[in-house]
Motif scaffolding. Structure first.
Motif, PDB file in Angstrom:
ATOM      1  N   ILE A  80      82.133   9.457  20.510  1.00  0.00           N
ATOM      2  CA  ILE A  80      82.648  10.491  21.417  1.00  0.00           C
ATOM      3  C   ILE A  80      81.635  10.721  22.542  1.00  0.00           C
ATOM      4  CG2 ILE A  80      83.208  12.964  21.602  1.00  0.00           C
ATOM      5  CD1 ILE A  80      84.210  12.817  18.689  1.00  0.00           C
ATOM      6  N   ASP A  81      82.157  10.961  23.743  1.00  0.00           N
ATOM      7  CA  ASP A  81      81.305  11.243  24.897  1.00  0.00           C
ATOM      8  C   ASP A  81      81.390  12.732  25.248  1.00  0.00           C
ATOM      9  OD1 ASP A  81      79.869  11.190  27.272  1.00  0.00           O
ATOM     10  OD2 ASP A  81      81.601  10.522  28.458  1.00  0.00           O
ATOM     11  N   ALA A  82      80.252  13.424  25.188  1.00  0.00           N
ATOM     12  CA  ALA A  82      80.208  14.831  25.624  1.00  0.00           C
ATOM     13  C   ALA A  82      79.702  14.943  27.063  1.00  0.00           C
ATOM     14  CB  ALA A  82      79.316  15.646  24.686  1.00  0.00           C
ATOM     15  N   GLY A  83      79.541  13.801  27.722  1.00  0.00           N
ATOM     16  CA  GLY A  83      79.008  13.796  29.090  1.00  0.00           C
ATOM     17  C   GLY A  83      79.930  14.451  30.097  1.00  0.00           C
ATOM     18  N   GLY A  84      81.213  14.604  29.726  1.00  0.00           N
ATOM     19  CA  GLY A  84      82.146  15.281  30.642  1.00  0.00           C
ATOM     20  C   GLY A  84      81.721  16.704  30.929  1.00  0.00           C
ATOM     21  N   ILE A  93      78.575  17.661  31.328  1.00  0.00           N
ATOM     22  CA  ILE A  93      77.549  17.539  32.372  1.00  0.00           C
ATOM     23  C   ILE A  93      78.199  17.253  33.728  1.00  0.00           C
ATOM     24  CG2 ILE A  93      75.518  16.232  33.130  1.00  0.00           C
ATOM     25  CD1 ILE A  93      75.028  17.932  30.617  1.00  0.00           C
ATOM     26  N   ARG A  94      79.258  16.418  33.710  1.00  0.00           N
ATOM     27  CA  ARG A  94      79.921  16.044  34.962  1.00  0.00           C
ATOM     28  C   ARG A  94      80.894  17.118  35.452  1.00  0.00           C
ATOM     29  NH1 ARG A  94      83.193  12.106  34.057  1.00  0.00           N
ATOM     30  NH2 ARG A  94      82.926  11.887  31.792  1.00  0.00           N
ATOM     31  N   GLY A  95      81.101  18.141  34.644  1.00  0.00           N
ATOM     32  CA  GLY A  95      81.952  19.251  35.058  1.00  0.00           C
ATOM     33  C   GLY A  95      83.430  18.987  34.934  1.00  0.00           C
ATOM     34  N   VAL A  96      83.814  17.962  34.171  1.00  0.00           N
ATOM     35  CA  VAL A  96      85.246  17.651  34.037  1.00  0.00           C
ATOM     36  C   VAL A  96      85.798  18.095  32.679  1.00  0.00           C
ATOM     37  CG1 VAL A  96      85.090  15.726  35.632  1.00  0.00           C
ATOM     38  CG2 VAL A  96      84.752  15.312  33.182  1.00  0.00           C
ATOM     39  N   ASP A 111      86.686  21.907  25.159  1.00  0.00           N
ATOM     40  CA  ASP A 111      87.401  20.618  25.193  1.00  0.00           C
ATOM     41  C   ASP A 111      86.727  19.625  24.241  1.00  0.00           C
ATOM     42  OD1 ASP A 111      89.198  21.490  27.120  1.00  0.00           O
ATOM     43  OD2 ASP A 111      87.982  20.727  28.810  1.00  0.00           O
ATOM     44  N   VAL A 112      85.386  19.530  24.322  1.00  0.00           N
ATOM     45  CA  VAL A 112      84.661  18.563  23.481  1.00  0.00           C
ATOM     46  C   VAL A 112      84.711  18.997  22.013  1.00  0.00           C
ATOM     47  CG1 VAL A 112      82.429  17.465  23.051  1.00  0.00           C
ATOM     48  CG2 VAL A 112      83.211  17.825  25.411  1.00  0.00           C
ATOM     49  N   ARG A 113      84.625  20.324  21.781  1.00  0.00           N
ATOM     50  CA  ARG A 113      84.793  20.799  20.396  1.00  0.00           C
ATOM     51  C   ARG A 113      86.114  20.307  19.823  1.00  0.00           C
ATOM     52  NH1 ARG A 113      86.532  26.838  19.991  1.00  0.00           N
ATOM     53  NH2 ARG A 113      88.215  25.820  21.154  1.00  0.00           N
ATOM     54  N   ASN A 114      87.177  20.440  20.591  1.00  0.00           N
ATOM     55  CA  ASN A 114      88.496  20.039  20.092  1.00  0.00           C
ATOM     56  C   ASN A 114      88.569  18.525  19.862  1.00  0.00           C
ATOM     57  OD1 ASN A 114      89.241  22.691  20.241  1.00  0.00           O
ATOM     58  ND2 ASN A 114      90.314  22.479  22.212  1.00  0.00           N
ATOM     59  N   ILE A 115      87.904  17.756  20.715  1.00  0.00           N
ATOM     60  CA  ILE A 115      87.879  16.294  20.528  1.00  0.00           C
ATOM     61  C   ILE A 115      87.176  15.951  19.213  1.00  0.00           C
ATOM     62  CG2 ILE A 115      86.897  14.142  21.427  1.00  0.00           C
ATOM     63  CD1 ILE A 115      87.325  15.330  24.271  1.00  0.00           C
ATOM     64  N   ILE A 116      86.071  16.641  18.936  1.00  0.00           N
ATOM     65  CA  ILE A 116      85.338  16.386  17.685  1.00  0.00           C
ATOM     66  C   ILE A 116      86.204  16.794  16.481  1.00  0.00           C
ATOM     67  CG2 ILE A 116      83.307  16.996  16.309  1.00  0.00           C
ATOM     68  CD1 ILE A 116      81.790  17.425  18.958  1.00  0.00           C
TER      69      ILE A 116
END
Length: 390
Positions: free
Chosen positions: A339-343, A345-348, A353-358
């Motif tokens: 999984i990429d949490a870099g979004g 950092i990039r503000g997207v 959102d990343v919590r839900n992806i995990i």
């Protein structure tokens, strides 16, 4: 938040496994090669190897046995074969007996190479035992579970300056969610809490837990000081420093985010069993593999591992989901990161959102999806040694 349903293996003590492994364990390093050959000829089994089990002082031998027994008792394991040489300190019979006592519903067996009459005879007997277990495990039906069944190990390795801004706080939201669902979460890596101990201690559920947190971290720091070595360069590592981290205190302030915001309910020693729901602090080194092995021995049935620099690490029995702190590392090392949490950092993408992806990834893992570490066969295993060999 929607109600997630997890799929897995409900054990007789109500613990929940995401996997249904047959695990082959050497009680001593002399049995490593026999274990490897049994596993090679029994497709579907998993195994560990290590450098311990003999020439150890009593407390180191006890720690070795704790880690081996804990892996055998982990709910991701259906059956266990322990192989020893016969003259070692950590005896196969004792390891197998303790696993059977703690988890009487499991299939557990042991062999000694000296009693069997050498490598070839031990391997032949081992193959017969493991093949029987592999056949019997097919009778175990898949059951429904939920996030109250999760014992989440949190880990960060190869951290960088983005870790405390993206992947770690997103994992912290996952930790809060699991605790709110009545599940269990483990925060470890005592080395990487130095400098953040008073922040963590404020979250203790009572004075006793608060004092345990402060004592555990202080004692670890004093051990490092008394060794007359400079921690800098070991932790943070050269890779951490190249990734933008300047000190152990800065690393600690990012590390602690993984554990979310809920109260600390317990403090336990390395590799001891997790007995309470909520957030438990386990005393472990910062070393990734020693830490992961300690949490798995404690009953961790799932691990989420954040990384800034990239790492292949995985457990032989516990699915280990890798989350990168930045998109460049995710793209560069896509064969080992899930999984990429870099979004963030990039503000997207938001933290939520990343919590839900995990969380959705955890559901897929419960349904059988293999994480990258499983696909790559990363059966990393290492025991925290306390003293010298004798």
């Amino acid at each position: 938040m929607k109600n997630f349903i997890l799929k897995g293996y409900r054990r007789d003590d109500n613990s929940f496994g995401f996997r249904n492994h047959i695990l082959i364990i050497p009680s001593v390093h002399c049995a490593n090669k026999v274990v490897e050959k049994i596993a090679k000829d029994t497709q579907g089994s998993v195994y560990i190897t290590h450098q311990h089990g003999c020439s150890e002082l009593d407390y180191d031998a006890r720690q070795t046995q704790d880690v081996l027994v804990g892996h055998g008792c982990n709910p991701n394991v259906y059956g266990v074969l322990v192989v020893g040489l016969g003259c070692e300190v950590v005896q196969a019979k004792e390891v197998a007996g303790e696993i059977q006592t703690r988890t009487p519903y499991k299939e557990v067996a042991y062999l000694n190479i000296q009693e069997c009459g050498g490598n070839i005879k031990t391997i032949q007997k081992g193959i017969e035992i493991v093949q029987k277990m592999l056949h019997e495990r097919l009778d175990i039906k898949i059951s429904d579970g939920d996030f109250s069944d999760v014992v989440l190990g949190t880990e960060c390795g190869g951290s960088d300056s983005f870790s405390g801004l993206s992947a770690n706080p997103a994992l912290g939201l996952v930790s809060d969610y699991i605790i709110d669902c009545k599940g269990a979460v483990i925060l470890a890596e005592t080395t990487e809490l130095i400098g953040a101990e008073y922040i963590l201690a404020k979250r203790a559920q009572n004075e006793e837990v608060k004092q345990k947190i402060l004592h555990t971290i202080k004692q670890y720091e004093e051990n490092v000081i008394n060794s007359h070595a400079d921690i800098r360069g070991a932790n943070p590592s050269p890779g951490n420093i190249a990734g933008g981290l300047s000190s152990i205190e800065e690393k600690s302030l990012g590390c602690i985010y993984k554990a979310g915001t809920r109260n600390v309910v317990d403090v336990i020693d390395y590799a001891k069993a997790i007995t309470q729901k909520g957030l438990t602090f386990m005393n472990t080194p910062g070393n990734d593999i020693e830490q992961l092995s300690g949490m798995v021995a404690g009953g961790c049935n799932l691990c989420v591992f954040t990384t800034g620099r990239g790492t292949p690490t995985g457990s032989p029995i516990t699915p280990t989901i890798k989350v990168s702190s930045n998109t460049a590392t995710f793209v560069k090392m896509n064969d080992m990161i899930d999984i990429d949490a870099g979004g963030i950092i990039r503000g997207v993408e938001s933290m939520e959102d990343v919590r839900n992806i995990i969380l959705e990834m955890i559901v897929k893992v419960s349904e059988g999806k293999q994480v990258k570490a499983e696909i790559n066969g990363q059966n990393d295993f290492s025991i925290w040694r306390l003293a010298t060999s004798v």
